[in-house]
Design a protein around this motif. Structure first.
Motif, PDB file in Angstrom:
ATOM      1  N   ALA A 115       0.775  -1.199  -0.118  1.00 24.29           N
ATOM      2  CA  ALA A 115       0.005   0.033  -0.030  1.00 24.29           C
ATOM      3  C   ALA A 115       0.752   1.180  -0.073  1.00 24.29           C
ATOM      4  N   LEU A 116       1.803   1.344   0.849  1.00 22.73           N
ATOM      5  CA  LEU A 116       2.724   2.306   1.038  1.00 22.73           C
ATOM      6  C   LEU A 116       3.465   2.462  -0.409  1.00 22.73           C
ATOM      7  N   ALA A 117       4.076   1.404  -1.003  1.00 23.55           N
ATOM      8  CA  ALA A 117       4.748   1.643  -2.378  1.00 23.55           C
ATOM      9  C   ALA A 117       3.731   2.114  -3.551  1.00 23.55           C
ATOM     10  N   ALA A 118       2.620   1.750  -3.304  1.00 28.20           N
ATOM     11  CA  ALA A 118       1.537   2.015  -4.628  1.00 28.20           C
ATOM     12  C   ALA A 118       1.265   3.746  -4.245  1.00 28.20           C
ATOM     13  N   VAL A 119       1.365   4.049  -3.074  1.00 29.50           N
ATOM     14  CA  VAL A 119       1.138   5.420  -2.834  1.00 29.50           C
ATOM     15  C   VAL A 119       2.480   6.163  -3.341  1.00 29.50           C
ATOM     16  N   ARG A 120       3.665   5.704  -2.936  1.00 23.79           N
ATOM     17  CA  ARG A 120       4.758   6.449  -3.223  1.00 23.79           C
ATOM     18  C   ARG A 120       5.128   6.516  -4.752  1.00 23.79           C
ATOM     19  N   HIS A 121       4.593   5.378  -5.471  1.00 22.54           N
ATOM     20  CA  HIS A 121       5.009   5.129  -7.059  1.00 22.54           C
ATOM     21  C   HIS A 121       3.690   4.676  -7.605  1.00 22.54           C
ATOM     22  N   PRO A 122       2.651   5.592  -7.696  1.00 23.77           N
ATOM     23  CA  PRO A 122       1.453   5.302  -8.272  1.00 23.77           C
ATOM     24  C   PRO A 122       1.572   4.880  -9.904  1.00 23.77           C
ATOM     25  N   TRP A 123       2.309   5.411 -10.814  1.00 23.18           N
ATOM     26  CA  TRP A 123       2.459   5.109 -12.038  1.00 23.18           C
ATOM     27  C   TRP A 123       3.083   3.919 -12.131  1.00 23.18           C
ATOM     28  N   SER A 124       4.242   3.551 -11.411  1.00 20.25           N
ATOM     29  CA  SER A 124       4.990   2.266 -11.259  1.00 20.25           C
ATOM     30  C   SER A 124       4.130   1.075 -11.061  1.00 20.25           C
ATOM     31  N   TYR A 125       3.198   1.287 -10.102  1.00 18.45           N
ATOM     32  CA  TYR A 125       2.109   0.290  -9.544  1.00 18.45           C
ATOM     33  C   TYR A 125       1.102   0.140 -10.690  1.00 18.45           C
ATOM     34  N   ALA A 126       0.516   1.401 -11.363  1.00 19.94           N
ATOM     35  CA  ALA A 126      -0.343   1.341 -12.483  1.00 19.94           C
ATOM     36  C   ALA A 126       0.024   0.596 -13.445  1.00 19.94           C
ATOM     37  N   ALA A 127       1.458   0.820 -13.910  1.00 21.85           N
ATOM     38  CA  ALA A 127       1.899   0.197 -15.140  1.00 21.85           C
ATOM     39  C   ALA A 127       2.058  -1.118 -14.894  1.00 21.85           C
ATOM     40  N   HIS A 128       2.674  -1.689 -13.700  1.00 24.66           N
ATOM     41  CA  HIS A 128       2.418  -3.037 -13.491  1.00 24.66           C
ATOM     42  C   HIS A 128       1.112  -3.855 -13.554  1.00 24.66           C
ATOM     43  N   ARG A 129       0.113  -3.237 -12.936  1.00 28.98           N
ATOM     44  CA  ARG A 129      -1.087  -3.876 -12.813  1.00 28.98           C
ATOM     45  C   ARG A 129      -1.781  -3.730 -14.206  1.00 28.98           C
ATOM     46  N   LEU A 130      -1.678  -2.822 -14.913  1.00 33.49           N
ATOM     47  CA  LEU A 130      -2.147  -2.697 -15.991  1.00 33.49           C
ATOM     48  C   LEU A 130      -1.700  -3.779 -17.277  1.00 33.49           C
ATOM     49  N   MET A 176     -13.217  -7.097 -12.665  1.00 32.99           N
ATOM     50  CA  MET A 176     -12.575  -5.720 -12.282  1.00 32.99           C
ATOM     51  C   MET A 176     -11.660  -6.126 -11.078  1.00 32.99           C
ATOM     52  N   SER A 177     -11.805  -7.177 -10.172  1.00 30.74           N
ATOM     53  CA  SER A 177     -10.769  -7.503  -9.246  1.00 30.74           C
ATOM     54  C   SER A 177      -9.533  -7.902  -9.761  1.00 30.74           C
ATOM     55  N   PHE A 178      -9.370  -8.522 -10.949  1.00 34.01           N
ATOM     56  CA  PHE A 178      -8.230  -8.961 -11.444  1.00 34.01           C
ATOM     57  C   PHE A 178      -7.249  -7.671 -11.655  1.00 34.01           C
ATOM     58  N   GLY A 179      -7.561  -6.438 -11.615  1.00 37.99           N
ATOM     59  CA  GLY A 179      -6.929  -5.619 -11.795  1.00 37.99           C
ATOM     60  C   GLY A 179      -5.968  -5.270 -10.398  1.00 37.99           C
ATOM     61  N   VAL A 180      -6.615  -5.603  -9.291  1.00 35.37           N
ATOM     62  CA  VAL A 180      -5.649  -5.611  -8.263  1.00 35.37           C
ATOM     63  C   VAL A 180      -5.334  -7.015  -7.618  1.00 35.37           C
ATOM     64  N   LEU A 181      -6.009  -7.894  -7.651  1.00 36.58           N
ATOM     65  CA  LEU A 181      -5.750  -9.012  -7.234  1.00 36.58           C
ATOM     66  C   LEU A 181      -5.596 -10.104  -8.283  1.00 36.58           C
ATOM     67  N   SER A 182      -4.477 -10.280  -8.748  1.00 39.67           N
ATOM     68  CA  SER A 182      -4.510 -11.698  -9.799  1.00 39.67           C
ATOM     69  C   SER A 182      -2.913 -11.825 -10.217  1.00 39.67           C
ATOM     70  N   ILE A 183      -2.484 -12.935 -10.319  1.00 42.40           N
ATOM     71  CA  ILE A 183      -1.053 -13.109 -10.620  1.00 42.40           C
ATOM     72  C   ILE A 183      -0.760 -14.127 -11.498  1.00 42.40           C
ATOM     73  N   ALA A 184      -1.866 -14.363 -12.515  1.00 40.06           N
ATOM     74  CA  ALA A 184      -1.697 -15.454 -13.469  1.00 40.06           C
ATOM     75  C   ALA A 184      -2.848 -15.131 -14.729  1.00 40.06           C
ATOM     76  N   SER A 185      -2.433 -15.576 -15.783  1.00 37.92           N
ATOM     77  CA  SER A 185      -3.386 -15.332 -17.028  1.00 37.92           C
ATOM     78  C   SER A 185      -4.237 -16.335 -17.641  1.00 37.92           C
ATOM     79  N   ASP A 186      -4.307 -17.419 -16.857  1.00 33.39           N
ATOM     80  CA  ASP A 186      -4.966 -18.641 -17.522  1.00 33.39           C
ATOM     81  C   ASP A 186      -6.289 -18.171 -17.888  1.00 33.39           C
ATOM     82  N   LEU A 187      -6.994 -18.810 -18.905  1.00 35.63           N
ATOM     83  CA  LEU A 187      -8.147 -18.481 -19.296  1.00 35.63           C
ATOM     84  C   LEU A 187      -9.120 -19.035 -18.507  1.00 35.63           C
TER      85      LEU A 187
END
Length: 468
Positions: free
Chosen positions: A293-308, A401-412
């Motif tokens: 949570a702290l890292a996402a606040v400090r580096h919002p663009w890095s977090y957003a790029a990673h999750r997107l 929408m939850s996969f935007g925050v909580l997901s670590i794999a891409s299986d169909l």
């Protein structure tokens, strides 16, 4: 009388297709995850990396292989589709009933259902519960209390068998329990969203004591995978060692491309990148999520790029042709237990499914757009079919929408419920009038996704190849 006969035909067709599915796909498929769970069921020793409730259920059948579990999940699948189709036919909507059966036999969807996994167990349970509700509501009748009790068991199992199912099941229940149909006011929407959030948090809080105390599952550290994946992603993009990874380790993570949009797995492989994130593994999960949570606040663009980047991967939009993890398996995971795979007819079916998952209908992102397009109309309706469609579409979108925050794999397979729920929702609504904005969104998704598949280099087709 004619509608009763049509309902019997629809239900009978689903029953025959259930028998045909068993004949074609018997005794079901096993992948790596399901093989581990079967071994736990045989040994009586469980951990929480995989859902202990599924292994406990499997243990009731003894050393009988995957067959009984395949019967259960295929049975729930066809019960759900069959009951909904019969209810539609009984209400005079024979074409909609036929379309629903057509969705059920779509090879990419049906091809995954005989694979014994938590995702297909979840899909079978949710469809069975939905079918029971739809059988009564679509015919304009109240759902009996005994049926609600059975639905509660099925939905509860779905939430315990798949950790993120809570994001699908709770919104589904909130929408199903709405007293009135029609477009909700801002106040009603706010109250519903608040109740949904509280219920989701309550279910998440209850999951740990149920898994660890009731089902005696040992702690495997699985809850650390999400924050480790995200912290590593932020670290590589920001270069900030304050996140908890030393600067030299961040450089090695970047040089070895340890953080991949497709999945988190390289970070857990001893021969790849596990040592670089070792400092994070020592921290309790609560501390890791606090750091995230702290890292996402400090580096919002890095977090957003990673999750997107990951969301694009799991939604299978701007990805290469044959992005792995979409096609249902054609064989079992190699094993020494003598567990056989289905025969030649199943192999032919799965190869057809492999071709079809590469079409736009095999891209979860398209189903997200379709759900968004249909939701306003579903919310405006007050008839039973529209209300059921609204519940399904909200459930599908909430999970996606939850996969935007909580997901670590891409299986169909993680998207089977949203895809099925969206298709059923569209059929419930009928009269498909798509607004121009919706048509434009669909065209954009298909055109951009198709272009990416033509231009991007082909990905590896093996697990080791995707690890790098």
């Amino acid at each position: 009388m004619r509608d009763d006969r049509a309902a019997a035909y629809a239900g009978g067709a689903a029953a025959l297709l259930f028998v045909a599915s068993l004949a074609i796909f018997w005794p079901g498929y096993l992948q790596y995850d399901s093989l581990v769970q079967y071994q736990q069921a045989l040994s009586g020793t469980y951990d929480d990396w995989h859902p202990p409730i599924m292994a406990h259920l499997w243990s009731l059948f003894g050393p009988s292989g995957q067959g009984p579990m395949a019967v259960l999940q295929l049975g729930g699948y066809w019960l759900g589709f069959g009951a909904l189709a019969a209810a539609l036919a009984a209400s005079g909507r024979g074409r909609a009933a036929a379309l629903l059966i057509g969705v059920a036999v779509w090879p990419p969807l049906l091809g995954w259902q005989p694979v014994v996994l938590k995702d297909t167990q979840m899909l079978g349970a949710l469809l069975a519960g939905l079918g029971l509700i739809g059988w009564w509501r679509l015919r304009g009748r109240r759902v009996p209390r005994a049926v609600w009790s059975l639905v509660a068991l099925l939905f509860g199992y779905a939430m315990l068998v798949r950790a993120n199912a809570v994001f699908a099941v709770v919104p589904l229940c909130v929408m199903l329990l709405r007293r009135r149909g029609g477009m909700p006011s801002l106040r009603q929407a706010g109250v519903g969203a608040g109740a949904t959030l509280v219920a989701i948090l309550a279910v998440i809080a209850l999951a740990s004591p149920i898994n660890h105390d009731l089902f005696a599952a040992a702690r495997s550290g699985v809850e650390r995978t999400q924050p480790i994946y995200d912290l590593a992603g932020i670290a590589v993009r920001s270069g900030d060692p304050a996140i908890g990874i030393p600067a030299p380790a961040i450089s090695r993570l970047a040089a070895r491309t340890c953080v991949r949009p497709y999945f988190w797995d390289p970070l857990g492989e001893p021969t790849r990148c596990e040592a670089e994130v070792a400092p994070l593994r020592e921290a309790p999960p609560g501390v890791l999520y606090g750091r995230l949570a702290l890292a996402a606040v400090r580096h919002p663009w890095s977090y957003a790029a990673h999750r997107l980047a990951h969301l694009n991967s799991t939604w299978r939009w701007l990805v290469p042709y044959r992005w792995p993890g979409a096609a249902p398996p054609e064989a079992n995971e190699p094993n020494r237990l003598g567990l056989a795979a289905p025969g030649g007819a199943a192999l032919a079916w799965q190869r057809l499914a492999t071709l079809l998952v590469e079409t736009p209908l095999g891209w979860p992102v398209l189903w997200v757009v379709l759900a968004l397009v249909a939701l306003p109309r579903a919310l405006r309706g007050s008839d039973p079919a529209s209300r059921l469609a609204a519940a399904l579409l909200v459930s599908a979108l909430a999970l996606e929408m939850s996969f935007g925050v909580l997901s670590i794999a891409s299986d169909l397979r993680y998207h089977l419920w949203p895809m099925a729920a969206t298709a059923i929702g569209w059929i419930m609504l009928g009269r498909w009038r798509v607004p121009r904005a919706g048509l434009a969104a669909v065209a954009l998704v298909v055109l951009a996704g198709g272009t990416a598949r033509l231009l991007l280099p082909a990905p590896p087709q093996t697990y080791r190849g995707m690890l790098g």
